[in-house]
Design an enzyme around this catalytic site. Sequence first.
Site, PDB file in Angstrom:
ATOM      1  N   ASP A  63       0.672  -0.916  -0.230  1.00  0.00           N
ATOM      2  CA  ASP A  63      -0.036   0.034  -0.222  1.00  0.00           C
ATOM      3  C   ASP A  63       0.580   1.259   0.302  1.00  0.00           C
ATOM      4  O   ASP A  63       0.598   2.138  -0.447  1.00  0.00           O
ATOM      5  CB  ASP A  63      -1.026  -0.296   1.291  1.00  0.00           C
ATOM      6  N   HIS A 102      -4.535  -3.422   6.527  1.00  0.00           N
ATOM      7  CA  HIS A 102      -4.573  -3.586   5.265  1.00  0.00           C
ATOM      8  C   HIS A 102      -5.644  -4.332   4.903  1.00  0.00           C
ATOM      9  O   HIS A 102      -6.041  -5.126   3.918  1.00  0.00           O
ATOM     10  CB  HIS A 102      -3.481  -4.913   4.621  1.00  0.00           C
TER      11      HIS A 102
HETATM   12  P1  NAD Z   1      -1.124 -19.018  -4.426  1.00  0.00           P
HETATM   13  O1  NAD Z   1      -2.221 -19.767  -3.889  1.00  0.00           O
HETATM   14  O2  NAD Z   1      -0.548 -18.764  -5.346  1.00  0.00           O
HETATM   15  O3  NAD Z   1      -0.160 -19.049  -3.360  1.00  0.00           O
HETATM   16  C1  NAD Z   1      -0.091 -19.527  -2.028  1.00  0.00           C
HETATM   17  C2  NAD Z   1       0.270 -20.569  -1.329  1.00  0.00           C
HETATM   18  O4  NAD Z   1       0.518 -21.168  -0.303  1.00  0.00           O
HETATM   19  C3  NAD Z   1      -0.141 -21.920  -2.507  1.00  0.00           C
HETATM   20  O5  NAD Z   1       1.312 -22.503  -2.916  1.00  0.00           O
HETATM   21  C4  NAD Z   1      -0.583 -23.206  -1.136  1.00  0.00           C
HETATM   22  O6  NAD Z   1      -0.229 -24.316  -1.519  1.00  0.00           O
HETATM   23  C5  NAD Z   1       0.219 -22.421  -0.034  1.00  0.00           C
HETATM   24  N1  NAD Z   1      -0.085 -23.269   1.151  1.00  0.00           N
HETATM   25  C6  NAD Z   1      -1.243 -23.239   1.615  1.00  0.00           C
HETATM   26  N2  NAD Z   1      -1.864 -23.710   3.213  1.00  0.00           N
HETATM   27  C7  NAD Z   1      -1.347 -23.405   3.725  1.00  0.00           C
HETATM   28  C8  NAD Z   1      -0.240 -23.929   4.979  1.00  0.00           C
HETATM   29  N3  NAD Z   1      -1.055 -24.056   5.665  1.00  0.00           N
HETATM   30  N4  NAD Z   1       1.556 -23.668   5.456  1.00  0.00           N
HETATM   31  C9  NAD Z   1       1.679 -23.342   3.443  1.00  0.00           C
HETATM   32  N5  NAD Z   1       1.854 -23.407   2.748  1.00  0.00           N
HETATM   33  C10 NAD Z   1       0.253 -22.919   2.663  1.00  0.00           C
HETATM   34  O7  NAD Z   1      -1.072 -17.655  -3.308  1.00  0.00           O
HETATM   35  P2  NAD Z   1      -0.396 -16.137  -3.708  1.00  0.00           P
HETATM   36  O8  NAD Z   1      -0.455 -14.834  -4.874  1.00  0.00           O
HETATM   37  O9  NAD Z   1       0.847 -16.141  -3.233  1.00  0.00           O
HETATM   38  O10 NAD Z   1      -0.967 -15.278  -1.852  1.00  0.00           O
HETATM   39  C11 NAD Z   1      -0.586 -15.311  -0.604  1.00  0.00           C
HETATM   40  C12 NAD Z   1      -1.441 -15.466  -0.080  1.00  0.00           C
HETATM   41  O11 NAD Z   1      -0.245 -13.479  -0.065  1.00  0.00           O
HETATM   42  C13 NAD Z   1      -2.647 -14.484  -0.444  1.00  0.00           C
HETATM   43  O12 NAD Z   1      -3.452 -15.271   1.265  1.00  0.00           O
HETATM   44  C14 NAD Z   1      -2.530 -13.298  -0.073  1.00  0.00           C
HETATM   45  O13 NAD Z   1      -4.283 -12.371  -0.428  1.00  0.00           O
HETATM   46  C15 NAD Z   1      -1.713 -12.432   0.517  1.00  0.00           C
HETATM   47  N6  NAD Z   1      -1.757 -11.129  -0.193  1.00  0.00           N
HETATM   48  C16 NAD Z   1      -1.556 -10.069   0.484  1.00  0.00           C
HETATM   49  C17 NAD Z   1      -0.836  -9.218   0.213  1.00  0.00           C
HETATM   50  C18 NAD Z   1      -0.311  -7.755   0.987  1.00  0.00           C
HETATM   51  O14 NAD Z   1       0.060  -6.319   0.853  1.00  0.00           O
HETATM   52  N7  NAD Z   1      -0.301  -8.018   2.363  1.00  0.00           N
HETATM   53  C19 NAD Z   1      -0.381  -8.550  -1.528  1.00  0.00           C
HETATM   54  C20 NAD Z   1      -0.574  -9.897  -1.876  1.00  0.00           C
HETATM   55  C21 NAD Z   1      -1.150 -11.098  -1.927  1.00  0.00           C
HETATM   56  C1  LMR Z   2      -3.270  -6.588  -2.201  1.00  0.00           C
HETATM   57  O1  LMR Z   2      -3.289  -5.768  -1.534  1.00  0.00           O
HETATM   58  O2  LMR Z   2      -2.800  -6.970  -3.814  1.00  0.00           O
HETATM   59  C2  LMR Z   2      -3.226  -8.021  -1.819  1.00  0.00           C
HETATM   60  O3  LMR Z   2      -3.569  -7.949  -0.701  1.00  0.00           O
HETATM   61  C3  LMR Z   2      -4.025  -8.704  -2.897  1.00  0.00           C
HETATM   62  C4  LMR Z   2      -5.539  -8.297  -2.455  1.00  0.00           C
HETATM   63  O4  LMR Z   2      -6.389  -9.754  -2.243  1.00  0.00           O
HETATM   64  O5  LMR Z   2      -5.991  -7.536  -2.516  1.00  0.00           O
END
Ligand code: NAD
Ligand code: LMR
Length: 331
Positions: free
Chosen positions: A159, A187
Amino acid sequence: MTTPIRVAVTGAGGQIGYALLFRLASGAVFGPDRPVALQLLEITPALPSLNGTIMELDDCAFPLLAGVKASDKPEVAFEGADWVILVGGLPRKDGMSRADLIRANGPIFTGQGKAINDAAGPDVRILTVANPCNTNALIARSHAPKVPADRWFAMTRLDQNRAASQLAQKAGVPVASVKKMTIWGNHSDTQYPDYKNAEIGGSPAPNVIGDDAWFADTFIPTVAKRGGAVIKARGASSAASAANAALDSVRSLFVPTPAGDWFSAGVVSDGSYGIPEGLIYSFPLVSKGESRWSVVQGLPIDDDARKRLDASAAELASERDAVKDLLGPAA
Ligand code: NAD
Ligand code: LMR
């Protein structure tokens, strides 16, 4: 050889993991003199494809990569870790809010919090990325009574980076001219990207941009809803920019903050700015290096900002209520 820094990454086989691991191994975060050992956690069915990523890590021949191990057991992946980056969990789909993920992702952080408590190194730091990241961090922390409060972070750096980029584009200046960009709160859509205390080229952002309506009508909603806009456009949640922000978060804690700047992350509130103690709330932070940080104090908060800070705190309190059954002994 210098002792390697041990970095555990959960969800290492996912989208963000793929954009994160190679830069961690290259030295982009801890610098050219610090070897890195990666300790990767995935669910059992994802281990074969994670093995393919490990083959690619080998094939990069990174001089600083001191070892890679993968496991489906948190206590193995977190053993002796100096940093734990909690990425594993479901991403949201178009039309969902991040809070809709609470019941799916929250339970992951009970066991992982316990494993951090039992297995991580004595100076461990934890950055939660998986959504809803503030509340997932709260759940993990509540199961790790041995780990002090100042070690826990939730990622609002994406952000911050989005906000800096929007301000730079509006002002027609390079993004490096934007400093002191605070994200307050959760967030989520209630976050407050604080343009009033931000600077562009050393001057207050509102003076440089000179368009008060733009901030309320365009800037704040664009930053707060950017994650959803990326999902709509890409058909998947942000990954490279999220990995970049995770690396920025760790680096900003690891190195001293340059004078005249600060950065944002969710931390355990100590009551600063009237935010209820114990919530994981994003504040402006400075670091003295080696992850010794403090909240920037004394920033002016006007009535409009106050309402926004309080609304995000209220949302976090209600998320905490919604996961009461998942909270552990340190809640
Ligand atoms: P993704 O689905 O590509 O990857 C997630 C991975 O986590 C998968 O490979 C899955 O097998 C694994 N996983 C699921 N449960 C698990 C567990 N108990 N232990 C270990 N691994 C596990 O998703 P992504 O795009 O990599 O996103 C991951 C997370 O990050 C999501 O929750 C998404 O919303 C979050 N995210 C947060 C932000 C932020 O700004 N805070 C930004 C982008 C994404
Ligand atoms: C983001 O801000 O891009 C991540 O938290 C993914 C989402 O769900 O928005």
